[in-house]
Design a protein around this motif. Structure first.
Motif, PDB file in Angstrom:
ATOM      1  N   ASN A  94      -2.128  24.593  -7.041  1.00  0.00           N
ATOM      2  CA  ASN A  94      -3.334  23.924  -7.168  1.00  0.00           C
ATOM      3  C   ASN A  94      -4.463  24.142  -5.924  1.00  0.00           C
ATOM      4  O   ASN A  94      -5.610  24.313  -6.018  1.00  0.00           O
ATOM      5  CB  ASN A  94      -3.201  22.316  -7.320  1.00  0.00           C
ATOM      6  N   ALA A  95      -3.699  24.117  -4.791  1.00  0.00           N
ATOM      7  CA  ALA A  95      -4.563  24.431  -3.611  1.00  0.00           C
ATOM      8  C   ALA A  95      -5.038  25.572  -3.505  1.00  0.00           C
ATOM      9  O   ALA A  95      -6.224  25.827  -3.143  1.00  0.00           O
ATOM     10  CB  ALA A  95      -3.518  23.656  -2.247  1.00  0.00           C
ATOM     11  N   ARG A  96      -4.222  26.491  -3.640  1.00  0.00           N
ATOM     12  CA  ARG A  96      -4.859  27.798  -3.808  1.00  0.00           C
ATOM     13  C   ARG A  96      -5.868  28.023  -4.748  1.00  0.00           C
ATOM     14  O   ARG A  96      -7.096  28.663  -4.347  1.00  0.00           O
ATOM     15  CB  ARG A  96      -3.654  29.017  -4.002  1.00  0.00           C
ATOM     16  N   ALA A 128       6.308  20.705  -5.416  1.00  0.00           N
ATOM     17  CA  ALA A 128       5.418  21.386  -4.315  1.00  0.00           C
ATOM     18  C   ALA A 128       4.987  22.680  -4.496  1.00  0.00           C
ATOM     19  O   ALA A 128       3.949  23.047  -4.060  1.00  0.00           O
ATOM     20  CB  ALA A 128       6.764  21.415  -3.041  1.00  0.00           C
ATOM     21  N   GLN A 129       5.695  23.582  -5.390  1.00  0.00           N
ATOM     22  CA  GLN A 129       5.018  24.781  -5.920  1.00  0.00           C
ATOM     23  C   GLN A 129       3.652  24.600  -6.719  1.00  0.00           C
ATOM     24  O   GLN A 129       2.705  25.390  -6.509  1.00  0.00           O
ATOM     25  CB  GLN A 129       6.096  25.816  -6.460  1.00  0.00           C
ATOM     26  N   HIS A 134       1.699  26.485 -14.437  1.00  0.00           N
ATOM     27  CA  HIS A 134       2.516  25.599 -13.603  1.00  0.00           C
ATOM     28  C   HIS A 134       3.935  25.348 -14.165  1.00  0.00           C
ATOM     29  O   HIS A 134       4.951  24.797 -13.688  1.00  0.00           O
ATOM     30  CB  HIS A 134       2.021  23.876 -13.679  1.00  0.00           C
ATOM     31  N   ASP A 152       1.781  21.826  -6.331  1.00  0.00           N
ATOM     32  CA  ASP A 152       0.703  21.600  -5.601  1.00  0.00           C
ATOM     33  C   ASP A 152       0.206  22.709  -4.861  1.00  0.00           C
ATOM     34  O   ASP A 152      -1.054  22.691  -4.656  1.00  0.00           O
ATOM     35  CB  ASP A 152       1.274  20.346  -4.609  1.00  0.00           C
ATOM     36  N   ALA A 153       1.033  23.617  -4.505  1.00  0.00           N
ATOM     37  CA  ALA A 153       0.565  24.720  -3.581  1.00  0.00           C
ATOM     38  C   ALA A 153      -0.193  25.936  -4.504  1.00  0.00           C
ATOM     39  O   ALA A 153      -1.290  26.261  -4.080  1.00  0.00           O
ATOM     40  CB  ALA A 153       1.743  25.578  -3.247  1.00  0.00           C
TER      41      ALA A 153
END
Length: 64
Positions: free
Chosen positions: A35-37, A29-30, A23, A32-33
């Motif tokens: 983490n989602a991926r 935003a990056q 991280h 969070d993205a």
């Protein structure tokens, strides 16, 4: 498949450090993205819908 919530990662502190390093330099935003991926990649790897439901409940602090 039953959700394993027992410590199961060799060198968990080392993995946590790797996760934090992944991280570094990212804005919110990056991050969070990422983490989602990561969640979607690992969910696909697990593949068992019941286990994934149990993991969602555990993450929400629900009794399962």
């Amino acid at each position: 498949m039953t959700l394993n919530t027992d410590l199961n990662i060799p060198d968990p502190d080392g993995f946590y450090d790797e996760l934090l390093r992944a991280h570094e330099g990212l804005d919110k935003a990056q991050s969070d993205a990422l983490n989602a991926r990561l969640i979607l990649i690992l969910a696909n790897h697990i593949g068992d819908r019941e286990t994934l439901r149990d993991a969602l409940a555990a993450a929400r602090g629900e009794d399962g």
